[in-house]
Design a protein around this motif. Sequence first.
Motif, PDB file in Angstrom:
ATOM      1  N   GLN A 132      46.836  45.992  41.538  1.00 49.84           N
ATOM      2  CA  GLN A 132      46.410  46.262  42.890  1.00 49.84           C
ATOM      3  C   GLN A 132      44.909  46.840  42.861  1.00 49.84           C
ATOM      4  OE1 GLN A 132      47.800  46.175  45.864  1.00 49.84           O
ATOM      5  NE2 GLN A 132      49.943  45.785  45.014  1.00 49.84           N
ATOM      6  N   THR A 133      44.377  47.281  41.768  1.00 46.38           N
ATOM      7  CA  THR A 133      43.223  47.872  41.598  1.00 46.38           C
ATOM      8  C   THR A 133      42.144  46.742  41.436  1.00 46.38           C
ATOM      9  OG1 THR A 133      43.610  50.074  40.802  1.00 46.38           O
ATOM     10  CG2 THR A 133      41.410  48.928  40.142  1.00 46.38           C
ATOM     11  N   TYR A 134      42.514  45.850  40.786  1.00 48.82           N
ATOM     12  CA  TYR A 134      41.680  44.534  40.348  1.00 48.82           C
ATOM     13  C   TYR A 134      41.716  43.646  42.027  1.00 48.82           C
ATOM     14  CZ  TYR A 134      41.920  44.418  35.357  1.00 48.82           C
ATOM     15  OH  TYR A 134      41.967  44.900  34.075  1.00 48.82           O
ATOM     16  N   TRP A 135      42.610  43.714  42.749  1.00 51.47           N
ATOM     17  CA  TRP A 135      42.591  43.257  44.068  1.00 51.47           C
ATOM     18  C   TRP A 135      41.737  44.083  44.970  1.00 51.47           C
ATOM     19  CZ3 TRP A 135      42.933  38.908  46.639  1.00 51.47           C
ATOM     20  CH2 TRP A 135      42.908  39.115  47.970  1.00 51.47           C
ATOM     21  N   HIS A 136      41.846  45.267  44.875  1.00 50.51           N
ATOM     22  CA  HIS A 136      40.887  46.071  45.745  1.00 50.51           C
ATOM     23  C   HIS A 136      39.374  45.752  45.227  1.00 50.51           C
ATOM     24  CE1 HIS A 136      39.122  49.652  47.446  1.00 50.51           C
ATOM     25  NE2 HIS A 136      38.734  50.071  46.504  1.00 50.51           N
ATOM     26  N   LEU A 137      39.080  45.677  43.880  1.00 46.80           N
ATOM     27  CA  LEU A 137      37.663  45.335  43.607  1.00 46.80           C
ATOM     28  C   LEU A 137      37.285  43.961  44.206  1.00 46.80           C
ATOM     29  CD1 LEU A 137      37.792  46.314  39.640  1.00 46.80           C
ATOM     30  CD2 LEU A 137      36.493  47.585  41.422  1.00 46.80           C
ATOM     31  N   ASP A 192      33.907  45.975  50.162  1.00 47.76           N
ATOM     32  CA  ASP A 192      32.642  45.390  50.895  1.00 47.76           C
ATOM     33  C   ASP A 192      31.476  45.419  49.925  1.00 47.76           C
ATOM     34  OD1 ASP A 192      31.652  45.397  54.036  1.00 47.76           O
ATOM     35  OD2 ASP A 192      30.226  46.315  52.849  1.00 47.76           O
ATOM     36  N   ARG A 193      30.651  44.507  50.375  1.00 45.36           N
ATOM     37  CA  ARG A 193      29.565  44.252  49.197  1.00 45.36           C
ATOM     38  C   ARG A 193      28.454  45.469  49.448  1.00 45.36           C
ATOM     39  NH1 ARG A 193      26.701  38.942  49.403  1.00 45.36           N
ATOM     40  NH2 ARG A 193      28.973  38.035  49.537  1.00 45.36           N
ATOM     41  N   THR A 194      28.671  46.289  50.204  1.00 45.00           N
ATOM     42  CA  THR A 194      27.626  47.681  50.301  1.00 45.00           C
ATOM     43  C   THR A 194      28.224  48.657  49.476  1.00 45.00           C
ATOM     44  OG1 THR A 194      28.943  48.542  52.184  1.00 45.00           O
ATOM     45  CG2 THR A 194      27.101  46.899  52.706  1.00 45.00           C
ATOM     46  N   THR A 195      29.540  48.379  49.113  1.00 43.81           N
ATOM     47  CA  THR A 195      30.011  49.594  48.166  1.00 43.81           C
ATOM     48  C   THR A 195      30.737  48.964  46.952  1.00 43.81           C
ATOM     49  OG1 THR A 195      32.155  49.462  49.608  1.00 43.81           O
ATOM     50  CG2 THR A 195      30.396  51.129  50.301  1.00 43.81           C
ATOM     51  N   TRP A 196      29.995  47.869  46.288  1.00 38.91           N
ATOM     52  CA  TRP A 196      30.757  47.155  45.065  1.00 38.91           C
ATOM     53  C   TRP A 196      30.657  48.259  43.860  1.00 38.91           C
ATOM     54  CZ3 TRP A 196      27.986  41.972  44.787  1.00 38.91           C
ATOM     55  CH2 TRP A 196      28.699  41.292  45.622  1.00 38.91           C
TER      56      TRP A 196
END
Length: 265
Positions: A238-243, A247-251
């Motif tokens: 789930q963490t891999y999916w979340h990454l 949003d690209r403003t908070t990578w």
Amino acid sequence: MIRSMASSVSSRGNIAAIVGVGPKLGRSIARKFAHEGYTIAILARDLGRLSGVAEEIAREEKAQVFAIRIDCSDSKSVRDAFEGVLSLGFVEVLVYNANHQPQSLSPNPTSFQNIPLDTFQKSLAVSAVAAFHCAQQVLTGMVEKGKGTILFTGCSASLYGIAGYSQLCCGKFALRALAQCLAKEFQPQGVHIAHVIIDGVVAPPRRRRSSSSSSVRDESISSGEDHEGTMDPDAVAQTYWHLHVQDRTTWTQEIDLRSNNATFF
């Protein structure tokens, strides 16, 4: 060599390539991205076992899954494997999860004087050199499209030199450096690159498989073994999916994961 395991769904969209798929984390990551609508390429050395994983995911998620053999210690094998991956379409996601050694530290460290040179070199090849090759194969397409995600799996040995584990630590140190360098170079071009530190032991998934014939059945779960203190690979996935969907403003560039009752270094 490629083996395709396709459900009734003929096309699912862009490709998620998972390098290093075993019965735990790699399989869970592949299943998660298949569930979210990706065509999946899973890569590992044992094509027979890998085909069983592909068949299972294709059946459960009604996805198109391709099993591709790769030997991450052999640069030619990596190049050949990615010729097959790239022939499937645009690779939007690359997860590099290959390991020469288990991510967790075994109870039997190896004295530095007793580590053969070829073992040390193979660990570096699998942990870092093959990751370099895999990233090179997919970055051109990602930069052209201005999007994509590359996720590297590290461990506690990515952060600390540990007596008796020099071959593991050196490879994982190099992988972490690669992730940092690529992030600084390619994130401004729209490619999200992150390093995931798995600080603990990944257990088989908690959920019981329904098929008694599956070649990757969770026997430890069906036997009722307790995995307290370990990490559930479905939860890690789930963490891999979340990454990937951040949003690209908070990578995120690096994240570490551990069980709630883990011992911190």
